[in-house]
Write an enzyme that holds these catalytic residues in place. Structure first.
Site, PDB file in Angstrom:
ATOM      1  N   SER A  92       0.644  -1.466   0.037  1.00 53.78           N
ATOM      2  CA  SER A  92       0.330   0.053  -0.044  1.00 53.78           C
ATOM      3  C   SER A  92       1.224   1.320   0.465  1.00 53.78           C
ATOM      4  O   SER A  92       1.755   1.255   0.376  1.00 53.78           O
ATOM      5  CB  SER A  92      -0.732  -0.247   1.137  1.00 53.78           C
ATOM      6  OG  SER A  92      -1.519   1.022   1.562  1.00 53.78           O
ATOM      7  N   TYR A 139      -1.765  -1.193  10.373  1.00 50.88           N
ATOM      8  CA  TYR A 139      -1.633  -1.274   8.992  1.00 50.88           C
ATOM      9  C   TYR A 139      -0.348  -0.568   8.607  1.00 50.88           C
ATOM     10  O   TYR A 139      -0.158  -0.904   7.806  1.00 50.88           O
ATOM     11  CB  TYR A 139      -3.134  -0.350   8.425  1.00 50.88           C
ATOM     12  CG  TYR A 139      -3.403  -0.490   7.396  1.00 50.88           C
ATOM     13  CD1 TYR A 139      -4.088  -2.010   6.320  1.00 50.88           C
ATOM     14  CD2 TYR A 139      -2.769   0.562   5.706  1.00 50.88           C
ATOM     15  CE1 TYR A 139      -4.697  -2.131   5.389  1.00 50.88           C
ATOM     16  CE2 TYR A 139      -3.299  -0.027   4.679  1.00 50.88           C
ATOM     17  CZ  TYR A 139      -3.713  -1.562   4.304  1.00 50.88           C
ATOM     18  OH  TYR A 139      -4.190  -0.856   2.672  1.00 50.88           O
TER      19      TYR A 139
END
Ligand code: NAD
Length: 256
Positions: free
Chosen positions: A138, A151
Site C-alpha cells: 500500500s 496497518y
C-alpha cells in the site's frame, strides 16, 4: 503469456485480489482463489476467462491453513508459479484506543500471512527456477497516516519482506516485488467512506471527494484492473530483472 502457469491469489473473493486474479487469468494462468464470503460468483467470473479455477478457504491468520492452501494448489494444478499475497484488513483507531486483538489480527493477515505463503511456495518455484511473488502492500508501506498504526506497520513490514525475498533469490528465476496502491474503491475503503459520511453528515459522493482530496492529487481511485495490469507486467519477460521494488500506483499520493 501465462498459459500453463498457476497463480494463487490470497483474499481474492473481492476487490483488488479478484481484479488481479482476473488479469492473470486473462493471460491464461490457472487460478486458485482464496478469501471469505461467496466463492461461487468469483469462481464463475474467473472461469469465464477460459482457465481452470479452484478455491481454498484458508484463513490467512492461521499458518497451518496457509500451508494446506499451497499444498492444495500444488496438488490440484501441479505447481504454484505465481503467488499474490493480497489478503488484508483495516482497522482505524488511535494507538491508545487500538484493541490489542485487532492489532494482532492486522499483523497476522496483512504481514505474517505473506511470510507463511512465501516460505511454503518458494521451494517449488526455486526447483523450477521460475516464480513471481507479488505482495500487495500500500502507499501505507511507504508513508504513514494517523489512526492506522497496525496497518502502516504491517505494510512497511511487507515492503521489507519483499526486499529480503528478492535479495535471497536474486540469482534465480524467482522475483519478488510489491504493489503500493493509493485509494481503490473496494469494500475495505467503502467502510472508510461510510464512516466519513456519517461523521461529517455528508453524502457518499462528498465523502469520496473528501477522502481523495486529503491524500490523492489525481482525485481518482485506482482500479483493480489497473493493479492487475501491473501484476501481469511483473509476470512478463520484461519483469525478469525487476527485483525488490515497491511500485506505487497512487495518483501522486507519495510524490508530495
Ligand atoms: P477487500 O475487503 O475488498 O478484500 C479483502 C479480501 O481479503 C477479501 O477477499 C476477504 O475475504 C479476504 N480476507 C480478509 N481476511 C481474510 C483472512 N483472514 N483469510 C483469508 N482471506 C481474508 O479489500 P481490498 O481493498 O481489495 O484489499 C486487498 C489488499 O489491498 C489488502 O492487502 C489491502 O490492504 C490492500 N490495499 C487496498 C487499498 C484500497 O484502497 N482498497 C489500498 C492499498 C492497499
Amino acid at each position: 503469456m501465462l498459459k500453463g502457469k498457476t497463480a494463487v491469489v490470497t483474499g481474492s473473493t473481492s476487490g483488488i485480489g479478484l481484479g488481479i486474479a482476473k488479469s492473470l487469468a486473462a493471460q491464461g494462468a490457472n487460478i486458485v482463489l482464496n478469501g471469505f464470503g461467496d466463492a461461487e460468483g468469483p469462481k464463475a467470473e474467473v472461469a469465464a476467462l477460459g482457465v481452470q479455477v479452484a478455491y481454498h478457504g484458508a484463513d490467512m491468520s492461521k499458518p497451518s491453513e496457509i500451508e494446506a492452501m499451497i499444498a492444495y494448489a500444488e496438488k490440484t494444478f501441479g505447481s504454484v508459479d505465481i503467488l499474490v499475497n493480497n489478503a488484508g484488513i483495516q482497522y482505524v483507531a488511535r494507538i491508545e484506543n487500538f484493541p490489542v486483538e485487532r492489532w494482532d489480527a492486522v499483523i497476522a493477515i496483512n504481514l505474517s500471512s505473506a511470510f507463511h505463503a512465501t516460505r511454503v511456495a518458494l521451494p517449488g518455484m526455486l526447483a523450477r527456477n521460475w516464480g513471481r511473488i507479488i505482495n500487495v502492500a500500500s502507499v501505507h508501506g511507504l508513508v504513514g497516516s494517523a489512526e492506522k498504526s497496525a496497518y502502516v506497520a504491517a505494510k512497511h513490514g511487507i515492503v521489507g519482506l519483499t526486499k529480503v525475498t528478492a535479495l535471497e533469490n536474486a540469482t534465480s528465476g524467482v522475483t519478488c516485488n510489491a504493489i503500493c496502491p493509493g485509494w481503490v474503491l473496494t469494500p475495505l475503503v467503502q467502510k472508510q467512506v461510510d464512516a466519513k459520511a456519517q461523521a461529517l453528515g455528508i453524502s457518499d459522493e462528498e465523502a469520496k471527494k473528501h477522502l481523495l482530496g486529503e491524500k490523492e492529487p489525481s482525485m481518482q481511485f485506482t482500479s483493480p484492473e489497473e493493479l492487475g495490469a501491473l501484476a501481469v507486467f511483473f509476470c512478463s519477460p520484461a519483469g525478469n530483472n525487476i527485483r525488490g521494488v515497491a511500485w506505487n500506483m497512487d495518483g501522486g499520493w507519495t510524490a508530495q
